[in-house]
Design an enzyme around this catalytic site. Structure first.
Site, PDB file in Angstrom:
ATOM      1  N   HIS A 240       0.830  -1.209   0.000  1.00  0.00           N
ATOM      2  CA  HIS A 240       0.000   0.000   0.000  1.00  0.00           C
ATOM      3  C   HIS A 240       0.869   1.266   0.000  1.00  0.00           C
ATOM      4  CE1 HIS A 240      -3.869   2.053   1.142  1.00  0.00           C
ATOM      5  NE2 HIS A 240      -2.987   2.980   1.491  1.00  0.00           N
ATOM      6  N   GLU A 244       1.553   3.819  -3.376  1.00  0.00           N
ATOM      7  CA  GLU A 244       1.252   5.252  -3.252  1.00  0.00           C
ATOM      8  C   GLU A 244       2.476   6.101  -3.603  1.00  0.00           C
ATOM      9  OE1 GLU A 244      -1.646   6.593  -2.789  1.00  0.00           O
ATOM     10  OE2 GLU A 244      -0.839   8.644  -2.756  1.00  0.00           O
ATOM     11  N   LYS A 247       3.252   5.985  -7.394  1.00  0.00           N
ATOM     12  CA  LYS A 247       2.338   6.813  -8.199  1.00  0.00           C
ATOM     13  C   LYS A 247       2.747   8.279  -8.139  1.00  0.00           C
ATOM     14  CE  LYS A 247      -1.490   5.302  -6.297  1.00  0.00           C
ATOM     15  NZ  LYS A 247      -2.924   5.301  -5.955  1.00  0.00           N
ATOM     16  N   ASN A 248       3.070   8.743  -6.935  1.00  0.00           N
ATOM     17  CA  ASN A 248       3.482  10.138  -6.784  1.00  0.00           C
ATOM     18  C   ASN A 248       4.796  10.416  -7.493  1.00  0.00           C
ATOM     19  OD1 ASN A 248       1.609  11.712  -4.884  1.00  0.00           O
ATOM     20  ND2 ASN A 248       1.832   9.762  -3.849  1.00  0.00           N
TER      21      ASN A 248
HETATM   22  C1  W6P Z   1       7.128  14.433  -5.728  1.00  0.00           C
HETATM   23  C2  W6P Z   1       6.044  14.634  -4.699  1.00  0.00           C
HETATM   24  C3  W6P Z   1       6.035  13.293  -4.034  1.00  0.00           C
HETATM   25  C4  W6P Z   1       5.257  12.804  -2.986  1.00  0.00           C
HETATM   26  C5  W6P Z   1       5.460  11.495  -2.548  1.00  0.00           C
HETATM   27  C6  W6P Z   1       6.412  10.693  -3.148  1.00  0.00           C
HETATM   28  C7  W6P Z   1       7.196  11.175  -4.191  1.00  0.00           C
HETATM   29  C8  W6P Z   1       7.003  12.476  -4.627  1.00  0.00           C
HETATM   30  N1  W6P Z   1       7.653  13.160  -5.654  1.00  0.00           N
HETATM   31  O1  W6P Z   1       7.523  15.270  -6.529  1.00  0.00           O
END
Ligand code: W6P
Length: 399
Positions: A240, A244, A247-248
């Site tokens: 999980h 997440e 994806k970000n």
């Molecule tokens: C980003 C913003 C973010 C949040 C969480 C994980 C990776 C990333 N990269 O630019």
């Protein structure tokens, strides 16, 4: 009423946190009667503790229809479990208890979404001040953590003791069954395999949306390695969090590079106390003023894109994904932190406890201290204010 009295009774007890080691030891000499006797007290205690906090929420929020609905689910489930208070642990009762737990788990399946809807209803109908926002943040972290813990207890019991129901549920949830698993815990959880699985599934979404995706590079202690690394953990929780983060990271990389997206690196490190999983993207990073906001429920609450847009929904929407992923990490005394260099990229680190006897459940306790957080007092600043930042322009009022 009777329910009120029962709530008062059970909320006097503190939840009993279990370690991963205890979950495993319990699962190895699995005794359904013992589990039943433990849960028929522990589940009402955990439910009552968090229900007392629901009752302290700002009135504006409590009046929102979605919050009322969630509250009703909790009341019903609390009643349904306390019905077992005086029932002897005999086979028909044990079976009924298992079925009851499955029923309750299903009832609460959409709690996260429904609470988010409630927060949205509040935002759309009221001006929310900083004090209220802080109370809501405090509450939701505790509420969702409580929910994670209650579902963990229910999953362990049903996976261990209701072969047929448990097995079906497990395959639906993608929890590996049979073999070495003890309920939802894998005593030899293959970290590299979970990283690759989460990557592949995020990549599938990324390809669909951007028609391309960054590669994955797996390192150990900073050097390329295919050596396996294992941890005693709940694979679905690790998945999980990683899904997440991927994806970000992928979204950031794809939005920052027209072509030739640079790879996402995942560096695995086994320490004495911690296992660290660091994911580094070169997606241009985020300003420091935004980092903390990504974990704020009020900031992350936005209407869900409609189902008919489903083929164009963005890869990651900063929904409740990040704050809840951090709760999964903290649930067994790990953590999830973001560190970004604006203009370059972001590092996200998942810390897990390396030792299963130190991986204790981290549970909210209802008492006088917690109650105080729901009656916020306006605080005078004892440091001078910041200059204008992205965070400030989103969030103007300051005391
Ligand atoms: C980003 C913003 C973010 C949040 C969480 C994980 C990776 C990333 N990269 O630019």
């Amino acid at each position: 009423t009777n329910v009120t009295k029962m709530l008062d009774f059970y909320s006097q007890f503190n939840p009993s946190p279990l370690s991963i080691k205890q979950f495993i030891d319990f699962g190895l000499n699995a005794c359904e009667k013992k589990s039943y006797l433990f849960l028929r007290k522990e589940l009402p205690v955990r439910l009552a503790n968090i229900m007392k906090e629901i009752a302290l929420l700002p009135e504006n929020l409590l009046r929102m229809p979605s919050v009322g609905l969630v509250n009703q689910w909790y009341e019903r489930s609390f009643e349904e479990i306390t019905e077992f208070e005086k029932m002897e642990p005999e086979p028909p009762v044990l079976t009924e208890f298992c079925e009851r737990l499955v029923h309750i788990r299903n009832r609460h399946a959409d709690v996260v979404q429904t609470m988010a809807q409630g927060v949205l209803e509040l935002k759309e109908s009221h001006e929310v001040d900083t004090g209220t926002e802080n109370s809501i943040q405090y509450f939701l972290d505790r509420f969702y953590m409580s929910r994670i813990s209650i579902r963990m207890l229910i999953n362990q019991h049903t996976l261990l003791f209701s072969e047929q129901l448990g097995a079906r549920q497990a395959s639906v949830n993608g929890i590996g069954i049979g073999g070495r698993h003890i309920g939802s815990i894998d005593p030899a959880c293959d970290v590299v395999a979970v990283v690759k699985d989460a990557y592949e599934n995020a990549r599938f979404l990324c390809d669909r949306y951007y028609l391309a995706s960054p590669e994955l590079e797996i390192l150990q202690c900073g050097v390329p390695s295919e050596r396996p690394m294992s941890v005693v953990y709940v694979p679905s929780h690790l998945y999980h969090m990683l899904f997440e983060l991927f994806k970000n990271a992928m979204r950031a990389v794809m939005e920052h590079h027209e072509d030739n997206p640079p790879p996402i690196q995942v560096n695995l490190v086994q320490g004495r106390e911690d296992i660290s999983v660091k994911m580094s993207d070169r997606g241009g990073g985020i300003p420091r003023s935004v980092t903390d906001l990504l974990f704020k429920y009020m900031y992350s609450t936005a209407p869900q894109p409609s189902k008919s847009d489903s083929h164009t929904v963005p890869l990651a929407g900063y929904g409740y994904g990040l704050p809840i992923s951090r709760l999964y990490a903290r649930y067994f005394h790990g953590d999830l932190v973001l560190m970004s260099c604006e203009g370059h990229g972001t590092d996200a680190v998942i810390y897990l406890k390396a030792l299963s006897n130190e991986a204790n459940e981290f549970l909210p306790i209802f008492n006088k201290t917690s109650s105080k957080f729901y009656r916020p007092v306006a605080q005078l600043a004892d440091w001078s204010g910041p200059v204008n930042t992205a965070a400030q322009s989103k969030n103007k009022e300051k005391v």
